[in-house]
Design a protein around this motif. Structure first.
Motif, short mmCIF file in Angstrom:
data_model
loop_
_atom_site.label_atom_id
_atom_site.label_comp_id
_atom_site.label_asym_id
_atom_site.label_seq_id
_atom_site.Cartn_x
_atom_site.Cartn_y
_atom_site.Cartn_z
N HIS A 1 19.93 25.29 21.87
CA HIS A 1 19.94 25.33 20.42
C HIS A 1 20.54 26.66 20.01
O HIS A 1 21.35 27.22 20.73
N ASN B 1 12.25 26.12 16.09
CA ASN B 1 13.25 25.14 16.53
C ASN B 1 14.51 25.83 17.06
O ASN B 1 15.29 25.22 17.77
N TYR C 1 22.03 18.66 13.27
CA TYR C 1 20.95 18.68 14.24
C TYR C 1 20.09 19.95 14.30
O TYR C 1 18.87 19.88 14.31
N ARG D 1 16.34 22.91 10.40
CA ARG D 1 15.24 22.02 9.98
C ARG D 1 15.69 21.11 8.85
O ARG D 1 16.32 21.57 7.88
N GLY D 2 15.33 19.84 8.97
CA GLY D 2 15.79 18.84 8.01
C GLY D 2 15.05 18.87 6.68
O GLY D 2 15.39 18.12 5.77
N TYR E 1 18.67 17.84 4.11
CA TYR E 1 18.11 16.48 4.02
C TYR E 1 19.12 15.54 3.35
O TYR E 1 19.41 14.46 3.87
N ARG F 1 22.15 14.89 5.59
CA ARG F 1 21.86 13.96 6.71
C ARG F 1 21.79 12.52 6.19
O ARG F 1 22.25 11.59 6.85
N ASN G 1 13.53 12.65 16.37
CA ASN G 1 13.07 12.93 15.02
C ASN G 1 14.22 13.27 14.08
O ASN G 1 14.17 12.92 12.90
N THR G 2 15.22 13.98 14.62
CA THR G 2 16.25 14.53 13.74
C THR G 2 16.97 13.44 12.95
O THR G 2 17.42 13.67 11.83
N ARG H 1 11.56 19.16 22.50
CA ARG H 1 12.90 18.60 22.37
C ARG H 1 13.51 18.46 23.75
O ARG H 1 13.40 19.35 24.58
N ASP I 1 21.08 11.19 15.81
CA ASP I 1 21.91 12.21 15.15
C ASP I 1 23.17 12.51 15.95
O ASP I 1 24.24 12.71 15.38
#
Ligand SMILES: O=P(O)(O)OC[C@H]1O[C@H](OP(=O)(O)OP(=O)(O)O)[C@H](O)[C@@H]1O
Ligand SMILES: NC(=O)CC[C@H](N)C(=O)O
Length: 627
Positions: free
Chosen positions: A7, A46, A325, A328-329, A335, A338, A367-368, A423, A459
């Motif tokens: 990441h 993350n 990715y 944070r969404g 958001y 995406r 989750n992503t 992850r 994603d």
């Protein structure tokens, strides 16, 4: 460094603009900054789990007192580990005499981590092993306060080796080849020169102890950073604090790596993600600013701050993978981007399922991809509205048919659950295949066996391991006739070199698909030809020659080959893969047009060097990083 795809790193900075006394009075605790920094860092966990670090600088302490404190950790939950240790200091004070916790003078004289400037870092190592020595913040120490430097960053330089060599050519002897040390020394070198310049300028006018203050007051950090960063080729958000408390965050000229800040009259705060600033300080999203690419946010010793230009701006190419990715969404912009990625895939999806919504179930891989799924839901509903309108306007529907048209409901289901927070990117390659098969569980009893097509959005497909080793086998057990995997990101074809460790081309399933197609079409010689052309280049930075190989095939041909590669041989369902187009990606994320993973168009010349080198490594069978 492990072989897993990485990441990002995350940075977190807090500058208290009032004396410690103020926060004790207002918030009833000397831990105000510590608590906020903890949230700022946890909310960015993350971005890095290899390790973490926190440094704190006290401004204006008498000579003989320690003014820079630092903890780093590579424990399982490094952020928790660090803050536990810091907290223990205050628990001790509490035991000794609780009233001391209200005494800012005593605390600043006797207890570490009571300074005004804070720098936190979460690390996903791209250079050097996952050892505590490689964790940021890194320190460059000196007996002269203004020559001390603390640095932490989210960065990767494509020319780290050249930067290292330059330091050696200058006569320096770095204690490590790691890129963070190289960058630290580079900034440190020009900080030393700036100290000297001011010293020389004022030496006749002031006595020595006084001169130290004069140096600090006249320090031109913009100049230091301009001189230090002009040789960098890469993506970076580099944060630092000098021994006298001036702080900075400098961002690369193409804005590749993210850096946001927020301020009020109590604090200046910087982080890699807006969500973290929002969570820690309750800031309004609209008040959180982005550091302009090529600028440095410089916070003076007295707490005043401003953005200063350090390097000429390049065309803005902020990393689109942050939006797809990494980040944070829950950031409202991310958001909606995406969701838009999901919505824009609808025409391709409808084509792939032959417009047969009756026998199709839509779902997502957590989750992503969840927001992209909601975008897909909206897109299908929009399509149905138009479809209903057209059917009704045709005027030829019987009562029964009309009812059917109005009643029709598409089937959106949660078929895949992920019960392990870990992850899959973060485990090393061997463990990864083992791990992914246990991470997901499926909802049985929804799919009509051998009748339904299953459309499932993820994603991104990087190596294809998640699909091949786990998800497809598990989905096949649900009994669908066909599985359509939808990727909200386009095909990942080219290595990254600006903060993530994705530089070995053979890992990418799109690259393997391209190789297979070359073989199938009798074009294998092209590999050798491109290899020789790269070897003959006088400057690898000129152009990306690997593009020539991909140019032999259409996107659809590569997608088809990818579906063949990832479909396990022993499953019954037909498998196909639908990828986002680059045009739609750019339209969905218009502020983040850095799309080199998909297009091979690198924002700095060093990117071409990395992709060419990565290909040479592949041809020579070397499984090493290409920068
Ligand atoms: O093609 P691969 O190389 O296997 O990698 C791609 C997968 O890895 C990531 O999942 P992760 O487990 O990190 O999950 P997340 O969606 O929960 O973030 C991503 O969301 C994809 O599902
Ligand atoms: N992901 C990153 O930003 C890595 C920072 C730095 N290159 C390191 O390896 O520590």
């Amino acid at each position: 460094m492990s072989d897993s795809i990485k990441h990002e790193c995350g940075i977190a900075m807090i500058r208290l603009r009032k004396p410690l006394e103020y926060y004790i009075q207002k918030y009833g605790t000397p831990l105000y900054a510590i608590n906020r920094l903890y949230v700022l860092m946890e909310k960015q966990s993350n971005r890095g789990q290899d390790g973490a670090g926190v440094a704190n600088v006290k401004i204006e302490v008498p000579p003989g007192s320690r003014y820079i404190s630092r903890y780093r950790s590579v424990e399982n939950r490094p952020v928790v580990d660090i803050f536990k240790k810091i907290n223990e200091k205050f628990i001790e004070v509490q035991k000794q005499d609780p009233s001391l916790l209200k005494n800012s003078d005593w605390l600043q004289k006797n207890i570490a981590f009571t300074g005004e400037v804070w720098l936190g870092h979460l690390r996903y190592g791209t250079h050097g092993k996952n050892e505590i020595e490689n964790c940021h913040p890194m320190l460059r120490q000196s007996n002269w306060r203004s020559r001390n430097l603390v640095v932490a960053g989210n960065f990767n330089m494509t020319n780290a080796d050249e930067l290292f060599k330059k330091l050696v050519d200058l006569g320096q002897h770095p204690k490590d080849t790691g890129d963070t040390i190289t960058v630290l020394e580079k900034i440190g070198h020009f900080l030393d020169e700036e100290n000297q310049r001011i010293f020389d300028k004022f030496k006749g006018q002031y006595e020595n102890p006084e001169l130290s203050d004069v140096i600090e007051d006249n320090m031109d950090m913009q100049r230091v950073l301009h001189r230090a960063c002009r040789d960098f080729d890469g993506g970076y958000a580099m944060a630092g604090i000098t021994g006298f408390g001036a702080a900075f965050v400098v961002r690369d000229p193409a804005g590749i790596r993210p850096a946001y800040y927020w301020y009020d009259d109590e604090v200046v705060v910087v982080a890699s993600e807006r969500v973290a600033i929002k969570a820690a300080f309750g800031a309004k999203y609209n008040d959180i600013l982005e550091i302009t690419p090529g600028n440095a946010l410089i916070i003076n010793k007295n707490g005043d701050f401003a953005e200063h230009n350090v390097l000429p701006r390049l065309e803005k190419k902020s990393c689109s993978f942050e939006r797809i990715y990494f980040s944070r969404g829950s950031d409202p912009n991310i958001y909606s981007e995406r969701k838009e990625l999901g919505r824009r895939l609808i025409p391709q999806i409808l084509k792939e399922i032959n417009y047969d919504l009756e026998n199709t179930v839509f779902s997502y891989i957590p989750n992503t991809a969840e927001p992209a799924f909601y975008g897909m839901v909206e897109g299908i509903e929009q399509y149905l509205t138009t479809w209903r309108k057209e059917r009704i306007q045709s005027g030829s529907l019987s009562e029964e048919e009309l009812e059917k048209v109005l009643d029709f409901k598409p089937r959106f289901e949660k078929l895949v659950s992920k019960d392990v927070k870990l992850r899959t990117f973060i485990t090393n390659d061997d463990d990864r295949s083992e791990m992914v098969s246990h991470v997901y569980e499926m909802t049985h009893g929804v799919i009509r066996k051998k009748t339904d097509t299953l459309v499932i959005i993820d994603d991104s497909i990087v190596r294809g391991t998640t699909l091949e080793k786990s998800i497809l086998k598990l989905l096949d057990k649900l009994g669908p006739k066909k599985i359509v995997i939808v990727s909200s990101a386009p095909q990942i074809r080219y290595p990254d070199c600006y903060g993530i460790d994705m530089s070995k081309v053979k890992e990418f399933v799109a690259f393997r698909a391209m190789l297979a197609l070359l073989d199938e079409r009798g074009l294998s010689d092209m590999k050798e030809e491109v290899y020789q052309r790269i070897l003959a280049m006088d400057d690898l930075r000129k152009e990306n020659l690997v593009k020539d190989l991909f140019a032999q095939f259409t996107d659809d041909e590569i997608s088809k080959k990818i579906s063949e590669i990832i479909a396990p041989k022993d499953i019954e369902a037909e498998v196909s893969v639908v990828f986002q187009t680059v045009e739609n990606l750019n339209a969905a994320c218009p502020q983040h047009l850095g799309d080199w993973y998909f297009t091979g168009n690198y924002p700095t010349p060093g990117g071409n060097k990395v992709v060419n080198r990565a290909f040479v490594n592949f041809m020579e069978g070397k499984y090493v990083r290409a920068y």
